[in-house]
Scaffold this active site. Sequence first.
Site, PDB file in Angstrom:
ATOM      1  N   LYS A   6      -3.481   9.450 -11.778  1.00 18.87           N
ATOM      2  CA  LYS A   6      -2.474  10.517 -11.850  1.00 18.87           C
ATOM      3  C   LYS A   6      -2.162  10.856 -13.311  1.00 18.87           C
ATOM      4  O   LYS A   6      -2.054  12.017 -13.685  1.00 18.87           O
ATOM      5  CB  LYS A   6      -1.174  10.061 -11.169  1.00 18.87           C
ATOM      6  CG  LYS A   6      -1.204  10.056  -9.669  1.00 18.87           C
ATOM      7  CD  LYS A   6       0.202   9.762  -9.152  1.00 18.87           C
ATOM      8  CE  LYS A   6       0.221   9.614  -7.655  1.00 18.87           C
ATOM      9  NZ  LYS A   6       1.504   9.159  -7.134  1.00 18.87           N
ATOM     10  N   HIS A  44     -22.911   6.310  18.159  1.00 18.29           N
ATOM     11  CA  HIS A  44     -24.182   6.897  17.734  1.00 18.29           C
ATOM     12  C   HIS A  44     -24.231   7.006  16.218  1.00 18.29           C
ATOM     13  O   HIS A  44     -24.954   7.830  15.668  1.00 18.29           O
ATOM     14  CB  HIS A  44     -24.354   8.265  18.398  1.00 18.29           C
ATOM     15  CG  HIS A  44     -24.236   8.190  19.886  1.00 18.29           C
ATOM     16  ND1 HIS A  44     -25.342   8.063  20.711  1.00 18.29           N
ATOM     17  CD2 HIS A  44     -23.149   8.137  20.694  1.00 18.29           C
ATOM     18  CE1 HIS A  44     -24.919   7.974  21.970  1.00 18.29           C
ATOM     19  NE2 HIS A  44     -23.600   8.015  21.990  1.00 18.29           N
ATOM     20  N   GLU A  50      -3.455   1.213   0.927  1.00 16.09           N
ATOM     21  CA  GLU A  50      -2.533   1.339  -0.205  1.00 16.09           C
ATOM     22  C   GLU A  50      -1.558   0.165  -0.248  1.00 16.09           C
ATOM     23  O   GLU A  50      -1.064  -0.202  -1.307  1.00 16.09           O
ATOM     24  CB  GLU A  50      -1.771   2.673  -0.118  1.00 16.09           C
ATOM     25  CG  GLU A  50      -1.528   3.300  -1.477  1.00 16.09           C
ATOM     26  CD  GLU A  50      -1.152   4.769  -1.422  1.00 16.09           C
ATOM     27  OE1 GLU A  50      -1.847   5.577  -2.065  1.00 16.09           O
ATOM     28  OE2 GLU A  50      -0.177   5.123  -0.746  1.00 16.09           O
TER      29      GLU A  50
END
Length: 467
Positions: free
Chosen positions: A441, A327, A298
């Site tokens: 938003k 793995h 951010e």
Amino acid sequence: MGDGSRLPVIDFGNMVAGVLEGIGMDPGRLRGDLAARFLDARAEVEARRRAGEMGFFDLPGDRPLAAETRHVADTCARECDALVVIGIGGSALGAAALRDALLPPLWNELDDKARNHAPTLHILDNPDPDTVSALLACLHPARTLFNVVSKSGTTAETMAQFLVVWRWLESTLGAEKARIHFLFTTSPERGTLHELATRYQIPTLPIPETVGGRFSVLSPVGLLPAAAAGIDIEALLAGAAAMAQRCSTLELAANPAGTLATLLHAAHTEMGAPVQVFMPYADRLGGLAYWVQQLWAESLGKAVDRTGRRVETGPTPVPAFGAADQHSILQLLMEGPRDKVVVFLGREAPGEDVTIPAPFPDTPDLAYLGGHTLFGLLDRERRATAEALRREGRMNMTIMVDRVDAHSLGALFMLFQIAVVYAGALYGVDPLDQPGVELGKVLTRGLMGRSGYEIPSIPPPDPRWRV
Ligand code: PA5
């Protein structure tokens, strides 16, 4: 430092030419052009700090704020069995990192005595109805405190869950009692939570105006849940203060945050490695890796630089977890594109160790493990992986702490926060804003029918492009 605690140490040998197989950075540059570049970045950071824009630097020294937080936390610990943090992004990830690192594993499963009578700690960030319903079904409303954390007081995910909980408490305890089960951590001057707190006399703790969401872990945002659960916030703040002091030097080669930021920036912009894998070899540091990812992404992923020029820049931070991800992602790190730097996080000693027994001495695949410890295995895997990457000419560095404790965690929080604002200056972007998350938003508010946010409808899925 006087208290015997050592600060984290960054070993960047595996970034350096002559150590790293085939390629690597000329270490002389840390006293040459990179040092000069760092001085410019540092000057910019210091100017913004003096202008009051980077309040996170001052949090370790804010004794009144720490004392106020401790006082509220003590009351909370006395009066409730469960503490639920409702917040998201920077308002949740710091608390989660603290919980993972500094509370015993399976904290919420321990009985009251084993928790030293501190509350269980739950974090509601994602507004997923399955999670919210499941948690509420386990809680005793009369014995639970909900710490709603939002600097803006407008974040939809947080506010929606607050409303759900408010109604749940009203319906179980009655309207009058509901409000005493809330504590708001928010702006001391503005916002919906601030207004509600005044109207309903809900206690609040402040997030200083100069402290941004993802830089708030050492404010009441992180300190309140930490202190309520019994974490030593004094040691946390002392570790942060000691790291800030260490990083105050102008000398790049002696400045851990400067070195981290400068090397990662150069690896991206000069050596084609924009992907930064943060890989702890300690389950306790898992939350920290997610916190770093948010802080980095951010703060540094930006469309425009500070002059307004379009740059669309920023590294890609990726958390990974050793040894399990050996793995999983390691194959890609070893043989995939050379576009990554791995930053290992290791510790000199675990909280507890477990000896591996040797009941099958005649079975070579098992016998060599016997007599070692689980930490011995995990830590050798970290060292082996770093060495394997080095031999393949894959850049990596290691940040080591003595132990995962409050002091070292405070130091790590401060290290990464200072590094990211230096990195912002090196990239030429503003690490303190996040304009890119605004459009989503605004569209969400429109889709939820909020007046003033009407949007042309989002086109429905086109059947031609579905399979
Ligand atoms: O770092 C940030 O600023 C964000 O991640 C915020 O913390 C997040 O969006 C939540 O915002 P608020 O605390 O206003 O609810």
